[in-house]
Design an enzyme around this catalytic site. Sequence first.
Site, PDB file in Angstrom:
ATOM      1  N   LYS A   1     -63.029 -12.294  44.672  1.00 55.84           N
ATOM      2  CA  LYS A   1     -61.924 -13.144  44.199  1.00 55.84           C
ATOM      3  C   LYS A   1     -62.139 -14.639  44.475  1.00 55.84           C
ATOM      4  O   LYS A   1     -62.907 -15.277  43.785  1.00 55.84           O
ATOM      5  CB  LYS A   1     -60.604 -12.637  44.776  1.00 55.84           C
ATOM      6  CG  LYS A   1     -60.304 -11.187  44.316  1.00 55.84           C
ATOM      7  CD  LYS A   1     -58.865 -10.823  44.408  1.00 55.84           C
ATOM      8  CE  LYS A   1     -58.629  -9.351  44.162  1.00 55.84           C
ATOM      9  NZ  LYS A   1     -57.865  -9.005  42.998  1.00 55.84           N
TER      10      LYS A   1
ATOM     11  N   ASP B   1     -62.203  -5.581  54.578  1.00 56.83           N
ATOM     12  CA  ASP B   1     -62.199  -5.839  53.143  1.00 56.83           C
ATOM     13  C   ASP B   1     -61.398  -7.118  52.913  1.00 56.83           C
ATOM     14  O   ASP B   1     -60.174  -7.112  52.877  1.00 56.83           O
ATOM     15  CB  ASP B   1     -61.577  -4.643  52.408  1.00 56.83           C
ATOM     16  CG  ASP B   1     -61.507  -4.865  50.901  1.00 56.83           C
ATOM     17  OD1 ASP B   1     -61.735  -6.007  50.462  1.00 56.83           O
ATOM     18  OD2 ASP B   1     -61.216  -3.902  50.174  1.00 56.83           O
TER      19      ASP B   1
ATOM     20  N   TYR C   1     -55.814  -1.011  49.458  1.00 54.16           N
ATOM     21  CA  TYR C   1     -56.543  -0.777  48.203  1.00 54.16           C
ATOM     22  C   TYR C   1     -57.957  -1.316  48.353  1.00 54.16           C
ATOM     23  O   TYR C   1     -58.147  -2.456  48.794  1.00 54.16           O
ATOM     24  CB  TYR C   1     -55.818  -1.490  47.053  1.00 54.16           C
ATOM     25  CG  TYR C   1     -56.517  -1.408  45.721  1.00 54.16           C
ATOM     26  CD1 TYR C   1     -56.636  -0.197  45.040  1.00 54.16           C
ATOM     27  CD2 TYR C   1     -57.057  -2.554  45.114  1.00 54.16           C
ATOM     28  CE1 TYR C   1     -57.270  -0.117  43.802  1.00 54.16           C
ATOM     29  CE2 TYR C   1     -57.683  -2.488  43.876  1.00 54.16           C
ATOM     30  CZ  TYR C   1     -57.789  -1.268  43.227  1.00 54.16           C
ATOM     31  OH  TYR C   1     -58.411  -1.198  42.004  1.00 54.16           O
TER      32      TYR C   1
END
Length: 438
Positions: A273, A245, A143
């Site tokens: 995050k 990522d 994702y």
Amino acid sequence: MRSYQRSVELYQETARHLAGGVSSNVRYASAPVPLFFERGEGARLYDVDGNVHIDYVLGNGPAILGHAPPRVVAAVAETLSLGQTYAGQHVRELELARALTALLPSAELVRFATSGTEAVQMAMRLARAFTGRDKIVKFEGHYHGWTDSVYVSCRPSPNEAGPADAPVPVAESPGMSPGAYDGLLIASWNDLGALRQMFETSGREIAAVMMEPMMVNGGAILPQPGYLLGVQDLCTRHGALFVCDEVITGFRLGLGGAQGRFGVRPDLSIFAKAVAGGFPLAVVAGRRDVMETLQTGGVMHGGTYNGNVQSMAAAITVLEILSADGGAVYAAMETRGTRLMEGLSKLANKHRIEMVVQGVPTIFQAMFTKVGPRNYRETTLVNRDRALAFSRELQAQGVRVNQRCSFFLSTEHDDGIIDETLTAADRAMAALASTGVA
Ligand SMILES: Cc1ncc(COP(=O)(O)O)c(C=O)c1O
């Protein structure tokens, strides 16, 4: 029995004004409704019905220092009266950029964005502009945000996804423009032979290979030994960029993220995050020559909130804490996370539940399966109903995980919290076994 009555009432009322009653579709998954929380402190969340939750969701990853970490809160509070965003530079941007380039060997230059989704877009644009090529290899099950250009083949039904060794792109949402993801080549992760083949047939068109260096979305799966280095090497040989990522893995798999843990050096990386402990911040980091095309090559990247004062202040403090004493907090988290992983496995044996606990101590998943999956297709064999049932039983015992039973650890999950979690898991597994769902 825990009551969620107030959350139910608030959710019903909210849904009259806020579409779907939530601000992100990911939050629908909570039961009996998306819960309403009053506050978070350390490893715990407190909901509006008075229930206390030991939290392993951690905002889907960011709260690596737990909720409301006092030093970060104080650092941010100190800046509030200075303003929020200037549409101009301020010295905290320098401070944070300097800290990141010092910490991460692959980060010769960085650029700040606000969400992981948009930072991924920047990395994809940079890769295409720098190489003059169009195709980006994206892996099934990974994702990279919810935009049309990449919200593809994240959780495709195997019926639609084509053969395992030649997957076809599957759009994950209605309303996506088919043209927007024409530039993607979909591949099976953890399979170097398949990627080699792809380079042989399409190498001249491939701008970048982009991946979660540990597949966390969809399955807490580690890269096979040598896989990441193999990908890096293939990219180098074919003039493509290797893009990691690290939105989830960054500052979670260690101070150096997955790249530090597995010993690779991506051309571009995306962090978000954990880097700002819950404040909105994403970072694209990478090779100087590639990153410089933002200036010299006219590659556009904008964003009103980028580099905002509070996110910079938060991240500077988060990095200070995480990097103190050579990253000592990671050793403590690894020890406690290992104890939790092993404890859960032992309990599953005790209750004769078929379960594999897979991942690394700071992010792992309890999977209801005999053999842990190595790629997306194998995750489709994991029993998701049992995971959902276990997550509900854990919630009833005061432990919050997502519906896939992923566990994010923070520095605040101390030994006492791990003990409490294992006691709760013992009861949850007993309940699961007695319902026959296990
Ligand atoms: C690996 C990865 N990349 C990108 C994103 C998107 O980040 P954001 O939700 O900040 O837009 C996520 C979000 O979970 C992610 O896990």
